[in-house]
Scaffold this motif. Sequence first.
Motif, mmCIF file in Angstrom:
data_model
loop_
_atom_site.group_PDB
_atom_site.id
_atom_site.type_symbol
_atom_site.label_atom_id
_atom_site.label_comp_id
_atom_site.label_asym_id
_atom_site.label_seq_id
_atom_site.Cartn_x
_atom_site.Cartn_y
_atom_site.Cartn_z
ATOM 1 N N PHE A 225 0.794 -1.480 -0.388
ATOM 2 C CA PHE A 225 -0.260 -0.155 -0.187
ATOM 3 C C PHE A 225 0.912 1.688 -0.033
ATOM 4 O O PHE A 225 1.591 1.531 1.223
ATOM 5 N N LEU A 226 0.743 1.907 -1.399
ATOM 6 C CA LEU A 226 1.894 3.036 -1.255
ATOM 7 C C LEU A 226 0.992 4.396 -0.402
ATOM 8 O O LEU A 226 -0.083 4.809 -0.243
ATOM 9 N N ASN A 227 2.354 5.128 0.526
ATOM 10 C CA ASN A 227 1.526 5.928 1.483
ATOM 11 C C ASN A 227 2.835 6.729 1.842
ATOM 12 O O ASN A 227 4.144 6.263 0.928
ATOM 13 N N GLU A 228 2.907 8.085 2.181
ATOM 14 C CA GLU A 228 4.142 8.793 2.667
ATOM 15 C C GLU A 228 5.705 8.275 2.732
ATOM 16 O O GLU A 228 6.787 8.568 2.708
ATOM 17 N N CYS A 232 8.276 7.628 0.365
ATOM 18 C CA CYS A 232 9.922 8.722 0.666
ATOM 19 C C CYS A 232 11.478 8.114 0.342
ATOM 20 O O CYS A 232 12.022 8.761 -0.422
ATOM 21 N N PRO A 233 11.450 6.964 0.887
ATOM 22 C CA PRO A 233 12.994 6.635 0.693
ATOM 23 C C PRO A 233 13.127 5.972 -1.065
ATOM 24 O O PRO A 233 13.801 5.841 -0.938
ATOM 25 N N MET A 234 12.460 6.204 -1.784
ATOM 26 C CA MET A 234 12.206 5.830 -2.228
ATOM 27 C C MET A 234 13.032 6.439 -4.040
ATOM 28 O O MET A 234 13.554 6.421 -5.096
ATOM 29 N N ASN A 509 8.738 18.436 -3.272
ATOM 30 C CA ASN A 509 9.576 18.638 -2.239
ATOM 31 C C ASN A 509 9.049 18.517 -0.472
ATOM 32 O O ASN A 509 9.495 17.810 -0.041
ATOM 33 N N LYS A 510 8.031 18.372 -0.354
ATOM 34 C CA LYS A 510 7.694 18.104 0.810
ATOM 35 C C LYS A 510 7.466 16.522 0.859
ATOM 36 O O LYS A 510 7.509 15.850 1.947
ATOM 37 N N LEU A 511 7.862 15.632 -0.289
ATOM 38 C CA LEU A 511 8.485 14.282 0.247
ATOM 39 C C LEU A 511 9.630 13.943 0.775
ATOM 40 O O LEU A 511 10.355 13.330 0.938
ATOM 41 N N LEU A 512 10.372 15.073 0.168
ATOM 42 C CA LEU A 512 12.120 14.706 0.158
ATOM 43 C C LEU A 512 12.038 14.803 1.774
ATOM 44 O O LEU A 512 13.289 14.559 2.130
ATOM 45 N N LYS A 513 11.519 16.099 2.440
ATOM 46 C CA LYS A 513 11.576 17.085 3.871
ATOM 47 C C LYS A 513 11.771 15.718 4.463
ATOM 48 O O LYS A 513 11.061 14.602 5.089
#
Length: 513
Positions: A225-228, A232-234, A509-513
């Motif tokens: 199940f894909l979530n934040e 993020c690690p990908m 940007n939000k995912l990389l933080k």
Amino acid sequence: MRIVTAHTMQEIDKKAITEYGIPGLQLMENAGRCCVEEIIAEFGLKGRAVVLAGKGNNGGDGYVIARLLGQKGWNVTVIILADSDQIGGDAATNLEMLSDSIISYCTHEGQLSTLHREEIFQADVIVDALLGTGLSSDVSGIYLEAIGLMNASGHPIVSVDIPSGIHGTTGRVLGGSVRAYITVTFAFAKLGHVLYPGAEHSGRLVVADIGIPPQLMETVSGYDFLNEDTMCPMLHRRDRQAHKGHFGHCLIIAGSTGKTGAAALTANSAVRTGSGLVTLAAAESIHPVLEMKTTEVMTAPLPDSGSGHLTNSAFPVIKKLLVGKDAVAIGPGLDRRPGTYALVQNLVESVALPMVIDADGLNALAEDMTVLKRKKTKQIILTPHPGEMSRLLGTSIPDVEVIRISAAQEFARNYGVFLVLKGARTIIASPDGTVAINGSGNPGMATGGMGDVLTGIIVSLLGQGYVAWDACRLGVFLHGFAADMVAEEKGEIGINASDVLEKLPYAYNKLLK
């Protein structure tokens, strides 16, 4: 997050008891304790709770909850929709631990509304421990009455394992279903929690550890199940000395008369997703329009004999354009014409680059599915919506919707492709049978052009060096995540594809933080 079917979870429970020696009574105690911890964390140390319980293990969890809440100082009432002699096993053991003074038995339809309506409507919290993930037939009688009363009360409902009335694997409503405020499930989330309409009925989902051995959980086959947290690690972070040559050059073959928007959205989305270079190849008759719509994109006119539609005569020019490219997308806005179909089929058979096919590119494949058996690239991604999927399979849209996961999985295996079956909870399937389910997105995305944006995102990721499986999962999630950010600002009604396109860098940007 890992998700399993209801049947898989039943097998896990059985193995934990029979092969690892964990008593079922202990698992039930742990399940009830986890629910109580969540209730107290959400609603405080004291209150009035009504536990509506069935006769099976779900009811047994409810009896544990009643006992532990009472020990914490809560005022608890237990209403059981069965006779005491119908309750056996671990559930009966936990029932015996309760004081008779807090228990009522209701077995006849109408009895619940007559005798216990006020109790239910005056509760601070209602615990739904009626029916678990094993439900397979429509709810009726007093159980349906109980579900109606819980929902009508207007008070928060905490469902044990799954909202009663939801199929644990398909997420379908079986006759009627509780609308939970919180659902506390155990060990793994179930498909019924994340697939619609079950996802809408589950409220806030809590996955609790009830002591299933880690070595057993690691062997379980299920779905991602894909979530934040999983996405993020990908993400690839950029080197400070990088230049545009490090981030791929995509070729997009798209557009026709009246459909320049699809081509522009795809190309501009590739730019916004981080491609170093993007070239949009389109019929020469519409080329001037696309030059106006795509400031940061290079454009290449393809011969069209003045028709505004591509045919196989464009293939030699496209072949030259493919030199130096890292990925190619085919299909958005191409239109449905025999000559266009022939071009798409020729490209599938001839191009070795990672490839995304969408829209009219998919319709071209539906004309001759054997083309996929002759594909030259091993990294080919198809992104159908249910209508396109029905054409690929030669079946109806309702038939596709009923078996979304298995249809995507079987198709990907049979044709050796990566398949993105779009919709609420988009399904992503790989040739090896692995399946992921997207957790981002909202109903505001139900508008024209959203699929074109997704095609641009995925081809950009391919060009940047992501392998096809990662490009599919990350692309689908990023697409929905950007749309969720738009919805937070504007609401879900009136969102358009350009809104999502413009939000892509912010989503990154939000995912990389």
